[in-house]
Design a protein around this motif. Structure first.
Motif, PDB file in Angstrom:
ATOM      1  N   CYS A 157       0.868  -1.177   0.000  1.00  0.00           N
ATOM      2  CA  CYS A 157       0.000   0.000   0.000  1.00  0.00           C
ATOM      3  C   CYS A 157       0.908   1.231   0.000  1.00  0.00           C
ATOM      4  N   THR A 158       1.009   1.914  -1.157  1.00  0.00           N
ATOM      5  CA  THR A 158       2.045   2.928  -1.348  1.00  0.00           C
ATOM      6  C   THR A 158       1.873   4.116  -0.416  1.00  0.00           C
ATOM      7  N   LEU A 159       0.710   4.763  -0.415  1.00  0.00           N
ATOM      8  CA  LEU A 159       0.542   5.985   0.367  1.00  0.00           C
ATOM      9  C   LEU A 159       0.520   5.713   1.873  1.00  0.00           C
ATOM     10  N   GLU A 160       0.265   4.482   2.284  1.00  0.00           N
ATOM     11  CA  GLU A 160       0.347   4.138   3.706  1.00  0.00           C
ATOM     12  C   GLU A 160       1.683   3.508   4.068  1.00  0.00           C
ATOM     13  N   SER A 161       2.498   3.219   3.054  1.00  0.00           N
ATOM     14  CA  SER A 161       3.853   2.701   3.224  1.00  0.00           C
ATOM     15  C   SER A 161       3.872   1.466   4.128  1.00  0.00           C
ATOM     16  N   ARG A 162       3.039   0.482   3.773  1.00  0.00           N
ATOM     17  CA  ARG A 162       3.001  -0.746   4.560  1.00  0.00           C
ATOM     18  C   ARG A 162       2.507  -1.893   3.687  1.00  0.00           C
ATOM     19  N   CYS A 163       2.787  -3.134   4.142  1.00  0.00           N
ATOM     20  CA  CYS A 163       2.332  -4.338   3.473  1.00  0.00           C
ATOM     21  C   CYS A 163       1.001  -4.728   4.093  1.00  0.00           C
ATOM     22  N   SER A 164      -0.017  -4.961   3.270  1.00  0.00           N
ATOM     23  CA  SER A 164      -1.349  -5.187   3.816  1.00  0.00           C
ATOM     24  C   SER A 164      -2.162  -6.042   2.861  1.00  0.00           C
ATOM     25  N   LEU A 165      -3.321  -6.494   3.369  1.00  0.00           N
ATOM     26  CA  LEU A 165      -4.334  -7.087   2.514  1.00  0.00           C
ATOM     27  C   LEU A 165      -4.957  -5.985   1.663  1.00  0.00           C
ATOM     28  N   GLN A 166      -5.505  -6.357   0.519  1.00  0.00           N
ATOM     29  CA  GLN A 166      -6.066  -5.336  -0.372  1.00  0.00           C
ATOM     30  C   GLN A 166      -7.220  -4.604   0.298  1.00  0.00           C
ATOM     31  N   GLN A 167      -8.042  -5.334   1.100  1.00  0.00           N
ATOM     32  CA  GLN A 167      -9.182  -4.709   1.758  1.00  0.00           C
ATOM     33  C   GLN A 167      -8.754  -3.684   2.803  1.00  0.00           C
ATOM     34  N   GLU A 168      -7.532  -3.818   3.311  1.00  0.00           N
ATOM     35  CA  GLU A 168      -7.064  -2.934   4.363  1.00  0.00           C
ATOM     36  C   GLU A 168      -6.394  -1.672   3.823  1.00  0.00           C
ATOM     37  N   HIS A 268      33.413  10.249   3.710  1.00  0.00           N
ATOM     38  CA  HIS A 268      32.115  10.638   3.173  1.00  0.00           C
ATOM     39  C   HIS A 268      31.041  10.331   4.208  1.00  0.00           C
ATOM     40  N   SER A 269      29.867  10.914   3.988  1.00  0.00           N
ATOM     41  CA  SER A 269      28.708  10.608   4.813  1.00  0.00           C
ATOM     42  C   SER A 269      27.499  10.487   3.897  1.00  0.00           C
ATOM     43  N   VAL A 270      26.524   9.700   4.306  1.00  0.00           N
ATOM     44  CA  VAL A 270      25.335   9.435   3.491  1.00  0.00           C
ATOM     45  C   VAL A 270      24.154  10.154   4.122  1.00  0.00           C
ATOM     46  N   LEU A 271      23.464  10.934   3.314  1.00  0.00           N
ATOM     47  CA  LEU A 271      22.301  11.697   3.766  1.00  0.00           C
ATOM     48  C   LEU A 271      21.048  11.108   3.123  1.00  0.00           C
ATOM     49  N   THR A 272      20.092  10.720   3.966  1.00  0.00           N
ATOM     50  CA  THR A 272      18.848  10.136   3.471  1.00  0.00           C
ATOM     51  C   THR A 272      17.867  11.252   3.070  1.00  0.00           C
ATOM     52  N   VAL A 273      17.244  11.060   1.905  1.00  0.00           N
ATOM     53  CA  VAL A 273      16.223  12.000   1.411  1.00  0.00           C
ATOM     54  C   VAL A 273      14.954  11.190   1.162  1.00  0.00           C
ATOM     55  N   ALA A 274      13.826  11.609   1.731  1.00  0.00           N
ATOM     56  CA  ALA A 274      12.566  10.885   1.581  1.00  0.00           C
ATOM     57  C   ALA A 274      11.459  11.844   1.159  1.00  0.00           C
ATOM     58  N   ILE A 275      10.455  11.295   0.454  1.00  0.00           N
ATOM     59  CA  ILE A 275       9.267  12.047   0.048  1.00  0.00           C
ATOM     60  C   ILE A 275       8.143  11.726   1.036  1.00  0.00           C
ATOM     61  N   GLU A 276       7.547  12.761   1.610  1.00  0.00           N
ATOM     62  CA  GLU A 276       6.483  12.590   2.590  1.00  0.00           C
ATOM     63  C   GLU A 276       5.160  13.071   2.014  1.00  0.00           C
ATOM     64  N   VAL A 277       4.140  12.198   2.113  1.00  0.00           N
ATOM     65  CA  VAL A 277       2.788  12.535   1.678  1.00  0.00           C
ATOM     66  C   VAL A 277       1.843  12.131   2.799  1.00  0.00           C
ATOM     67  N   LEU A 278       1.035  13.052   3.230  1.00  0.00           N
ATOM     68  CA  LEU A 278       0.074  12.783   4.309  1.00  0.00           C
ATOM     69  C   LEU A 278       0.799  12.271   5.553  1.00  0.00           C
ATOM     70  N   ASN A 279       1.928  12.914   5.866  1.00  0.00           N
ATOM     71  CA  ASN A 279       2.716  12.593   7.057  1.00  0.00           C
ATOM     72  C   ASN A 279       3.266  11.166   7.039  1.00  0.00           C
ATOM     73  N   ARG A 280       3.400  10.558   5.857  1.00  0.00           N
ATOM     74  CA  ARG A 280       4.010   9.240   5.727  1.00  0.00           C
ATOM     75  C   ARG A 280       5.107   9.288   4.679  1.00  0.00           C
ATOM     76  N   LEU A 281       6.232   8.658   4.985  1.00  0.00           N
ATOM     77  CA  LEU A 281       7.337   8.575   4.027  1.00  0.00           C
ATOM     78  C   LEU A 281       7.020   7.442   3.063  1.00  0.00           C
ATOM     79  N   ILE A 282       6.902   7.765   1.780  1.00  0.00           N
ATOM     80  CA  ILE A 282       6.472   6.747   0.818  1.00  0.00           C
ATOM     81  C   ILE A 282       7.608   6.250  -0.061  1.00  0.00           C
ATOM     82  N   VAL A 283       8.673   7.025  -0.254  1.00  0.00           N
ATOM     83  CA  VAL A 283       9.802   6.603  -1.065  1.00  0.00           C
ATOM     84  C   VAL A 283      11.020   7.400  -0.611  1.00  0.00           C
ATOM     85  N   TRP A 284      12.181   6.800  -0.718  1.00  0.00           N
ATOM     86  CA  TRP A 284      13.380   7.462  -0.208  1.00  0.00           C
ATOM     87  C   TRP A 284      14.616   7.024  -0.986  1.00  0.00           C
TER      88      TRP A 284
END
Length: 1480
Positions: A157-168, A268-284
Motif C-alpha cells: 500500500c504505497t501511500l500508507e507505506s506498509r504491506c497489507s491485505l487489499q481490503q485494508e 564521506h557521509s550518506v544523507l537520506t532523502v525521503a518524500i512525505e505525503v500525508l505525514n508518511r514517508l512513501i519513497v526514499w
C-alpha cells in the motif's frame, strides 16, 4: 477440483472440456458399496484423468480461494494445523506456510470462508471453532520484502507505506495505490536523485532533482515534503512529466552547516532523502557528501593512490601533496603535476635491501618513480620509531643516511617511509611497503643447523666452536663448518601399516640446514621415508611419508645430513587386520555405534571407515584392537552393505565385512499422553523394530527443552519416564541412536507427531493429620485424592509410612493403605508419604505409642540398678585393702626404674652418634618424584577441604574386585574428581540455554573492574558471609579469571590497597597475618599460581628427599600401628615413650601375578602384619605414584614355613594374645617368622570382610605395642601385669635429637633452596609483589622496617611456603600419614620462627617443638634477611613484563578448568544477597 480421499489429498485442475455424463441403472452390488446413499446416483462413462500436484500424508480437509489471479489452497491436517499453499499459473507450488490452530487435534473436513469478510477462514476441530486470518502481511517492512514473500493475499500500500491485505489499503482498487504480487518487485516505489554525490567544499547546492519511479499515485495537487535524515523538512515542487510515467520533484537542499558530520575513519557521509505525503514517508533515496582532502588524510602512506582510486571525482596535486576535487585548485601548469591515474603517482618501488645485523649502522638506498617534481624537495626517512636524513642520489634514487637499527628477535622487518621534511604526515606513496630486515644471530638459532640455515636468508651468521652458539661471522674466532649428527628427540606416531603412507613427524635438533639436505636422508631400517617440503621446519622438524615395507618389522629412524643420527624410539611396521563388526545391523536412519574388532588397528595416522564406498562412519575412535564409529544414514540400502577400513588412504583391509540396514524403528502410539509437572510417569511407547535402537531419548520441545532416557523393554515396547516440565501441551520428539525420529512422509520438519499434556501434580489429603498407633497392631489408612485429568492407574501409587511400604488398593477414587507388619522404629513419629513418579507428598504423621513390653523393661532396669549399687559398695571395700599392698609394690618398682633410666640414656647416646650418618647412605635417590599435575595442585591448594581422602575409603568399595585382574589395575583412581575439572557443565538440559546465556552476561559484569571490586566489598559487609565463604569466593574468582591473570592481578591489587588503608588505622603489623578476607585468599591463590613452576623445578627435589628421609627414619624404629606413636620422631606428642625391644630383619618377598622380580624388604620384628605389607608395597611400588598403589587391605601375605606348609599372615587371628581385655595385633615376632624367610604377596580375590584399616580400630578393644597408660586404665590392670618395669617418659626425649640430627642435612638443603634466588628462574611474582608492598608503604609514609618485613613475611613465607611444608600432598602424589603431619608441623614452626623479627625467649619450660631447632633459628633468620635484601636489589619489573609473564602462565594452563561452573557458583552468592543495594 479438490478431492479428499482417506488420509491423502489430490489436487486436480480440469481443462476446459465437456464431461460426458449420463444416468445409469445401478446394480445390486453397487448399491452395497454405498452408491444408494447418493441423492442423485451418477456414473461417468469416460472418467477424468489428472496428475496430482501435491501428495501429503495426514491431511483432513481442503479450502480453495482465488486471489489476484493466484490460487491459494488451505489444507487441514490431522495435527491441528493449516498448510497454506500458493499455486502458480504453471501449477507449481510457491510459498508453503504452516499455521497452528489446535495442536494435537485433527481439523474437521468442513472449512468455510467468512461470508462477511473472506480474509478469515472458519476451522473446526473436536473441541473448538477458530476464526483464522488468511495472511499476516504486516510482518513485512518494505515493498521488496512484501512481494518476495510470495503471498497472493499481500501487497504494498504505497501511500500508507506498509504491506497489507487489499481490503485494508485505502483506494486499493485504484491504479498505482496497491502493488500486487503479480505486478512484480520492479514496480515497487523508488527514486533517483540528481546530483547523487556532492563535494563538501563545492559551492552551496540550492536544489536537488528527484525522479520517482514505480507504482506511486499522482502526487500533483497533494501536499508533498522532502524530509532529510537530520530531521529537516522542506516543501517540494512537482513538475509534470509528459515523456514518461515517472514524476519529477525538486527539493531545496540543506545548507552546508547542516551537512552530516564525517566519522573518524570515513571520507564521506550518506544523507537520506525521503518524500512525505500525508505525514508518511512513501519513497526514499540517498545523497553522498564526500571530501577529497579527507581521503588523502585518512591514507597518509598511500595518499596519492587512494585519492585517484576513490570512487569520488578527486585529483592529486603533486606540488601541493594534496587531494583536491577541482584540478584548478593546484594552480600549476607543470606537466605531470596532476597524474591521470594512480600509476603516475610519485611512489617508492620495491627493491631488495641486504639484511642488516643488529646494532650496525649503514646507508640504505631507496628507489622511486614519477619523482621528478620532488627532486628538489627535502625528504626524511622514517624507519620504525626513528627518523634519518635522506639525500638525493638522482631523480629516482634516495639514500637514508646513518641508519642504525637493533632487535632482540631472530629477525625483524622495519618499514621504510619517505616523507617531506618539515611537513607533518606527508608521505610519499609506499604501496608495496619497502622494508629492511634486521637480524640477530644470537636469537632464535639454538643449534648448528638452524644457525647455518640463515645463510640462505642473507644473514652473516656462523656456528662458533668455542661457545657452541650462533654468532656474527666477524665476532667468531673458530667457525664450525660441519654440524653434529642429527639428534632425534621425539617422533610420532610410533607405528604404521606395512603398505606405507604414514605421515611420520620427527622433531629434534640439527635436522638439516635446508630441505635439500634431507630430501633422501630419512630411513626406517632400509625403508625410505619421503619428506614433505611444506611441513619441513629447518633443523627442528621433518614430516615424511613412509614407503611400503616387505613385511612387519621394527627399527630405529635414521636421518642423514652430513652425519647420521638415530632415534631412541623404534618405529614399527604393522599389518592391521579386521575380523568382525558388532552390531552388524541397524536402522537406515543411521546413528548405530559399531565396534570393529581386529589387531593393530591403532597404527598409522589416518584411518577411514567407509560404508558402501560412499559414506563415512563418523566419530571414529580407535584402540589397538578395536575401532568404534557411528554409522551414517543410508535410506535406500538393504542387507549386506560392504564396510571398508582404510589405513593411510590405501586399500581396504576388511575381510568381506558387511552391515545390514533394516527398516527404521516405527513408533505407533504413546500412552498415556498426560503427565504431572514433577515428572517420572511411565510413558509406554508402542511400535516396531525397537531392538535396533541402542539409545532412545524422549525430548519435549516447547518453552525450553527437557528429556529423559527410555528403556527398550522389547522389540515393540519402550518405557520412557516423563521429564519434569511446566503445565502446558508440548510436542514430543524421539531421538533413536541420536537421530531424530521422522515418519516416512511428514508434513513439515517442525511439526510433531506426538504431544504430551502436562497437568499440575496430583494432590492427596487426609482430614486427620496425626494418627496414633500402638506397636504390634495392624494399621489401615484411607487417603483421598482431589479429582484431576491424569487418570492414574492403581499401580502408579506408592505409599510409605516411614521406611515401611504400604499395601494399597483403590476404591472409588480413594486409596486404602494397609500395613500388616510391626512398625518398630527409634523415631516416635513416622511420616505418611504418597509417591507418584517423582512427586512426593507428606499428608499425615503416624505417632507410635509405647507397648506393655516397654513398661516391663523399665521395671527390670530399676531392679538391676539397685543390685549394681550393692555390688559397687562391696568392691570399694575390697580395693581399700589392696591400696596398702600397692604402696609396698611401688617402692620396689622405683628401684627397677632407676636401672632402666641408666640403660635408656646409654642407648640414646649411642643412637645420636650412629644414626646421623646411616640415613644418607640408605636413602634411594633413584626414586622418581611423583609431582601432581598443575590442575590437581590448584584444586588442592584452592579448595583443601574438597580433596578426596583416599584413606577414608571403606573396604566395601573393593568387594567387586575381579580375581583375574592384575596388581596394576587395582589402583586408587585419579588424584582428584572435582566439578571444576569436569569438561562438561552438568546442568539440566531444559534450562541449559538460559543458564549459559546468563553466565555469559554475568561474566561480562565480572570483567568490569568497578563492579567486581564493589561486588567483593558488598559481600564482605554481610554478617552471615563467613570466612569459609570468603575463601571459597576468592578461589572461584581465581578459577573464573584464570585465563586473564593480568586482570585478576589488577583486581587483587585494588582490593589490597583497600585492605592496607583499612589496617593503617589499626595495627598495620597485623595485615595479611590471617586469611579473613577475600583478597587475602586471592593473594594465596595468586602466589600458588605464580610459584608453581619454581616449586616444581627447583624446590621439588629437596622437599621430596626430606619426606623420604623422614619416612625412612621413622620406619627404622618401632611404630605403634594403632596410636601412630614411634620411636623416632620430631614431635614430642607422637613419641613412643616405651622401651620396646625390637630387632631388624630381612624378608624375601615375591608378588604373585604381577610379573615383578622378588625383592628383599627390611622390617622390624615388632611390626604388625599390616606394617609389613606397607613396607613390602613400598618396595614394589617405590617408583609409582601413591594413588596407583594397591591398598594394604586388598593384598594377602603368605609365609612358606616349609616346602609344603604355608600360612596366611593376618593382624588378628585365633592365635592373637589378649591382655587386660584388649586383643594385641600379631607381630612378626609373634608369628615366629625367621630372618630371611620367604613370603609371597598376592591380590585378594574378593574382600573377605575381616579387618579394615588398623589405625581405625577401637583402642578400647585392640592394641599393638603398648597399652593405654591413663590412670583409670592403670587401676583396672590385673595383677599378672604388675611386674612390668616403669620408667619416667621424659628420658626418651633424646630420641627427638637423634631424629633431628639425621634429617638436618635434608632440612638445610630445603631451606637453602627456598631462600635463594636462581638466575635461570628468578622469582618474578615475589619481586613484583614485594615492590608493590614497598610502594604502598612509601605512599603512606610507613618507614618502620619491621612493618615492611612483617608484610613480606605474611605474604610469602607464612601464606605460601608454610602451607606447602605442612601439606606435601598438595605438590606430590604421596601419602601423608598423621605422624608425618606432626613432624612437618615442627619443621613449619621452625620456618615461621626463622621469618619472625622477634627474638625467641626459650627456657627449660619451653615446648620441645621450639627448643628442638633453637640453635639453628639464628642462622635461618640471616638467610631470610639476605633473601629479602636480594629480592629488593633485583631489577624492578615493569607492568608490561609482569603482564607478559602472567599471560604466559594463563596460556600455558588454558582450558584446564570448567569456568562455567565457577561462574555459576559465584552467581549463587550474588543470588543469595540479591536484595542488597549493590545489586540494584
Amino acid at each position: 477440483m479438490a478431492r479428499v480421499a482417506g488420509n491423502f489429498i489430490t489436487l486436480i485442475k480440469m481443462e476446459e472440456n465437456y464431461l460426458e455424463v449420463e444416468f445409469l441403472q445401478l446394480q445390486n452390488e453397487q448399491l452395497d458399496c454405498g452408491a444408494a446413499h447418493l441423492q442423485h446416483p451418477l456414473s461417468i462413462k469416460n472418467p477424468l484423468k489428472a496428475k496430482p500436484i501435491l501428495i501429503e500424508k495426514g491431511l483432513s480437509s481442503v479450502a480453495v480461494s482465488s486471489v489476484n489471479n493466484h490460487t491459494v489452497v488451505f489444507l487441514g491436517t490431522a495435527r491441528g494445523q493449516l498448510l497454506k499453499l500458493n499455486i502458480r499459473s504453471d501449477l507449481s507450488i510457491g510459498k508453503r506456510e504452516l499455521i497452528p490452530v489446535a495442536p494435537g487435534e485433527p481439523v474437521h473436513h468442513l472449512m468455510h470462508f467468512d461470508p462477511m469478510d473472506e480474509t478469515y477462514l472458519y476451522v473446526m476441530t473436536r473441541y473448538q471453532v477458530s476464526r483464522v486470518k488468511v495472511a499476516t502481511c504486516d510482518q513485512y517492512q518494505s515493498c521488496q520484502e512484501c512481494l518476495s514473500a510470495d503471498d497472493a493475499y499481500c501487497g504494498w500500500c504505497t501511500l500508507e507505506s506498509r504491506c497489507s491485505l487489499q481490503q485494508e489499503c485505502v483506494n486499493s482498487s485504484k491504479s498505482l495505490f496497491w502493488t500486487t504480487l503479480s505486478s512484480g518487485i520492479q514496480l515497487c516505489p523508488s527514486m533517483n536523485i540528481v546530483p547523487s554525490e556532492i563535494h563538501v567544499a563545492s559551492k552551496a547546492q540550492l536544489n536537488i532533482g528527484l525522479t520517482i519511479n514505480g507504482n506511486v499515485p499522482q502526487l500533483m495537487g497533494r501536499e508533498v515534503h522532502c524530509v532529510y535524515g537530520n530531521g529537516e523538512k522542506m516543501p517540494a515542487t512537482l513538475y509534470e512529466n509528459k515523456s514518461s510515467q515517472s514524476q519529477l520533484v525538486h527539493c531545496p537542499f540543506l545548507q552546508k552547516n547542516k551537512y552530516s558530520t564525517f566519522l573518524l575513519d570515513q571520507d564521506h557521509s550518506v544523507l537520506t532523502v525521503a518524500i512525505e505525503v500525508l505525514n508518511r514517508l512513501i519513497v526514499w533515496g540517498n545523497v553522498t557528501i564526500y571530501d577529497c582532502a579527507r581521503t588523502g588524510q585518512l591514507h597518509t602512506k598511500t595518499a596519492c593512490r587512494s585519492c585517484l582510486q576513490t570512487k569520488w571525482a578527486c585529483s592529486w596535486c603533486v606540488s601541493k601533496h594534496q587531494c583536491v576535487s577541482d584540478r584548478a585548485e593546484c594552480g600549476s601548469a607543470i606537466i605531470n603535476d596532476i597524474p591521470e591515474n594512480f600509476t603516475q603517482c610519485p611512489q617508492m618501488i620495491p627493491k631488495y635491501i641486504t639484511p642488516m645485523t643488529t646494532g650496525s649502522i649503514r646507508n640504505i638506498p631507496v628507489s622511486l618513480i614519477n619523482s621528478e617534481l620532488l627532486e628538489h624537495s627535502r625528504l626524511r626517512c622514517d624507519i620504525g620509531d626513528h627518523r634519518y636524513e635522506a639525500r638525493w642520489l638522482n631523480h629516482s634514487m634516495v639514500q637514508c643516511m646513518g641508519v642504525g637499527l637493533s632487535t632482540s628477535n631472530r629477525s625483524q622487518l622495519f618499514t621504510i617511509h619517505l616523507s617531506l621534511s618539515g611537513e607533518q604526515e606527508k608521505f610519499i606513496d609506499n604501496p608495496s611497503t619497502t622494508s629492511v630486515e634486521v637480524y640477530n644471530c644470537e636469537s632464535g638459532s639454538s643449534d648448528c643447523s638452524a644457525c647455518w640455515a640463515r645463510e640462505d636468508q642473507g644473514h652473516q651468521c656462523v656456528w662458533c666452536w668455542s661457545s657452541q652458539s650462533c654468532k656474527l661471522r666477524a665476532e667468531c674466532g673458530q667457525i664450525q663448518e660441519n654440524c653434529p649428527a642429527p639428534e632425534i628427540q621425539q617422533m610420532e606416531p610410533l607405528s604404521g601399516p606395512v603398505d606405507g603412507g604414514t605421515l611420520l613427524i620427527i622433531r629434534g635438533r640439527n635436522l638439516g640446514r635446508r630441505f635439500s639436505d634431507i630430501v633422501e636422508g630419512v630411513h626406517i631400517g632400509e625403508v625410505s621415508c619421503i619428506p614433505v617440503q611444506e611441513s619441513y621446519i629447518i633443523s627442528k622438524q621433518i614430516v615424511c611419508r613412509t614407503s611400503p615395507a616387505d613385511g612387519e618389522f621394527s627399527d630405529s629412524v635414521r636421518v642423514r645430513v652430513q652425519e647420521e643420527g638415530y632415534s631412541k624410539q623404534r618405529f614399527s611396521f604393522l599389518l592391521p587386520e579386521v575380523y568382525t563388526i558388532y552390531p552388524d545391523r541397524g536402522p537406515r536412519a543411521g546413528g548405530t555405534k559399531v565396534t570393529i574388532n581386529g589387531t593393530n588397528l591403532h597404527t598409522g595416522t589416518a584411518v577411514r571407515v567407509t560404508v558402501n564406498g560412499s559414506k563415512d562412519c563418523t566419530d571414529l575412535k580407535r584402540t589397538q584392537n578395536s575401532i568404534s564409529c557411528v554409522m551414517p544414514a543410508l535410506p535406500g540400502a538393504g542387507a549386506a552393505i560392504p564396510i571398508c577400513v582404510q589405513f593411510e588412504k590405501k586399500y581396504c583391509v576388511s575381510r568381506n565385512m558387511t552391515f545390514s540396514y533394516r527398516e527404521n524403528p516405527f513408533i505407533a502410539s504413546i500412552s498415556p499422553n498426560t503427565s504431572y509437572v514433577s515428572g517420572g510417569r511411565r510413558i509406554t511407547i508402542k511400535g516396531q523394530r525397537f531392538s535396533l535402537a541402542q539409545s532412545v531419548l524422549m525430548v519435549l520441545r516447547g518453552n525450553g527443552k527437557a528429556q529423559s532416557v527410555c528403556v527398550v523393554e522389547s522389540d515393540s515396547l519402550l518405557i520412557c519416564p516423563s521429564p519434569a516440565y511446566l503445565v502446558s501441551t508440548v510436542n514430543v520428539d524421539f531421538y533413536i541412536n541420536g537421530i531424530q525420529y521422522q515418519e516416512a512422509v511428514t508434513l513439515s520438519r517442525d511439526s510433531a507427531a506426538f504431544t504430551l499434556q502436562y497437568y499440575s501434580d496430583p494432590h492427596f489429603y487426609r482430614k486427620e493429620k496425626l494418627i496414633k498407633h500402638h506397636q504390634g497392631e495392624p494399621l489401615t489408612l484411607v487417603i483421598e485424592k482431589i479429582q484431576d485429568s491424569l487418570n492414574l492407574a492403581p499401580e502408579e501409587y506408592k505409599v510409605m509410612i516411614g521406611s515401611f511400604p504400604c499395601e494399597i488398593y483403590v476404591v472409588k477414587g480413594k486409596i486404602h493403605c494397609a500395613v500388616n507388619v510391626s512398625m518398630e522404629s527409634e523415631e516416635r513419629q513416622l511420616p505418611v508419604i504418597v509417591r507418584v513418579g517423582k512427586y512426593n507428598e507428606t499428608i499425615a504423621m503416624v505417632q507410635l505409642g509405647e507397648s506393655e513390653i516397654s513398661i516391663v523393661v523399665s521395671i527390670v532396669v530399676c531392679v538391676v540398678l539397685l543390685l549394681a549399687c550393692a555390688i559397687a559398695l562391696v568392691v570399694f571395700c575390697t580395693k581399700s585393702r589392696r591400696a596398702e599392698r600397692y604402696r609396698q609394690k611401688t617402692l620396689l618398682q622405683m628401684e627397677e626404674m632407676e636401672a632402666q633410666i641408666r640403660e635408656e640414656i646409654r642407648k640414646g647416646f649411642a643412637e645420636l652418634q650412629t644414626d646421623m650418618t646411616d640415613l644418607t647412605k640408605e636413602l634411594n635417590r633413584s626414586q622418581g618424584i611423583p609431582f601432581l599435575e598443575y590442575k590437581y595442585f590448584v584444586i588442592r591448594t584452592f579448595f583443601p577441604k574438597c580433596s578426596i581422602d583416599y584413606e577414608c575409603q571403606t573396604p566395601e568399595r573393593f568387594q567387586q574386585m575381579n580375581s583375574q585382574s592384575s596388581v596394576a589395575a587395582i589402583s586408587r583412581g585419579p588424584p582428584e574428581i572435582h566439578p571444576l575439572l569436569q569438561p562438561d557443565w552438568k546442568v539440566p538440559e531444559n534450562c541449559r540455554h538460559n543458564m549459559e546465556e546468563g553466565i555469559s552476561l554475568f561474566s561480562l559484569l565480572l570483567n568490569n573492574k568497578h563492579f567486581l571490586v564493589t561486588f567483593v566489598h558488598a559481600l564482605e559487609q554481610q554478617k552471615d558471609f563467613a570466612v569459609r565463604d570468603r575463601c571459597n569466593l576468592a578461589s572461584l574468582l581465581t578459577i573464573a579469571l584464570h585465563s586473564k591473570l593480568e586482570y585478576y592481578t589488577s583486581i587483587m591489587k585494588d582490593l589490597l590497597v583497600d585492605l592496607i588503608d583499612a589496617s593503617a588505622s589499626k595495627n598495620p603489623k597485623l595485615m595479611l597475618r590471617r586469611t579473613e578476607s577475600v583478597v587475602e585468599k586471592m593473594l594465596t591463590n595468586w602466589m600458588s599460581i605464580c610459584m608453581y613452576s619454581f616449586l616444581k623445578e627447583t624446590v621439588g627435589e629437596p622437599f621430596f628427599l626430606l619426606l623420604c628421609a623422614m619416612k625412612q627414619q621413622i620406619n627404622k624404629g618401632s611404630v605403634d600401628a594403632i596410636t601412630g606413636k614411634a620411636r623416632y620422631t620430631l614431635n614430642e606428642e607422637w613419641l613412643l615413650r616405651e622401651n620396646i625391644e625390637a630387632r631388624p630383619m630381612n624378608l624375601n618377598v615375591s608378588f604373585q601375578g604381577c610379573g615383578m622380580d622378588s625383592i628383599t624388604v627390611r622390617v622390624m620384628d615388632s611390626d604388625s602384619i599390616s606394617q609389613v605389607k606397607e613396607k613390602i608395597l613400598e618396595g614394589f611400588y617405590k617408583n609409582v605414584p601413591f594413588s596407583q598403589w594397591p591398598r594394604v587391605e586388598d593384598v594377602d601375605l603368605e609365609w612358606f614355613a616349609a616346602s609344603s606348609d604355608s600360612r596366611i599372615l593376618r593382624d588378628l587371628d585365633n592365635t592373637s594374645v589378649v591382655e587386660d581385655g584388649r586383643k594385641k595385633l600379631n607381630t612378626v615376632a609373634h608369628c615366629k617368622v625367621p630372618d630371611g624367610a620367604s613370603l609371597a604377596m598376592s591380590m585378594k580375590d574378593k574382600w573377605d570382610g575381616t579387618l579394615g584399616r588398623v589405625k581405625d580400630l577401637d583402642t578400647e578393644k585392640y592394641f599393638h605395642l603398648v597399652l593405654p597408660n591413663d590412670e583409670l586404665v592403670e587401676t583396672k590392670r590385673s595383677h599378672k601385669h604388675s611386674h612390668r618395669k616403669k620408667v619416667l617418659p621424659e628420658i626418651y626425649l633424646t630420641r627427638l635429637l637423634s631424629t633431628k640430627g639425621t634429617l638436618q642435612k635434608f632440612l638445610d638443603d630445603l631451606f637453602r633452596v627456598v631462600l635463594s634466588i636462581h638466575a635461570v628462574k628468578p622469582p618474578f611474582a615475589v619481586k613484583y609483589f614485594f615492590d608493590f608492598l614497598e610502594e604502598q608503604a612509601e605512599k603512606r609514609g610507613t618507614t618502620d622496617p619491621d612493618t615492611l618485613h612483617i608484610w613480606k613475611t605474611n605474604s610469602l613465607p607464612l601464606r605460601f611456603w608454610v602451607n606447602i611444608l605442612k601439606n606435601p600432598q598438595f605438590v606430590f602424589d604421596v601419602e601423608k600419614t598423621d605422624h608425618m603431619d606432626a613432624c612437618l608441623s615442627v619443621i613449619a614452626q621452625a620456618f615461621i620462627d626463622a621469618c619472625s623479627i622477634s627474638d625467641l625467649q626459650l627456657g627449660k619450660d619451653s615446648p620441645t617443638n621450639k627448643l628442638l631447632y633453637a640453635k639453628e633459628i639464628p642462622e635461618y633468620k640471616k638467610a631470610v634477611q639476605k633473601y629479602y635484601r636480594e629480592i629488593q636489589e633485583m631489577v624492578t619489573l615493569s607492568e608490561q613484563e609482569m603482564n607478559a609473564h602472567l599471560a604466559e602462565e594463563s596460556w600455558k594452563y588454558r582450558n584446564e578448568f570448567n569456568t562455567n561452573f565457577a561462574m555459576g557458583e559465584i552467581y549463587k552468592y550474588a543470588k543469595r544477597y540479591r536484595s542488597q543495594p549493590f545489586l540494584h
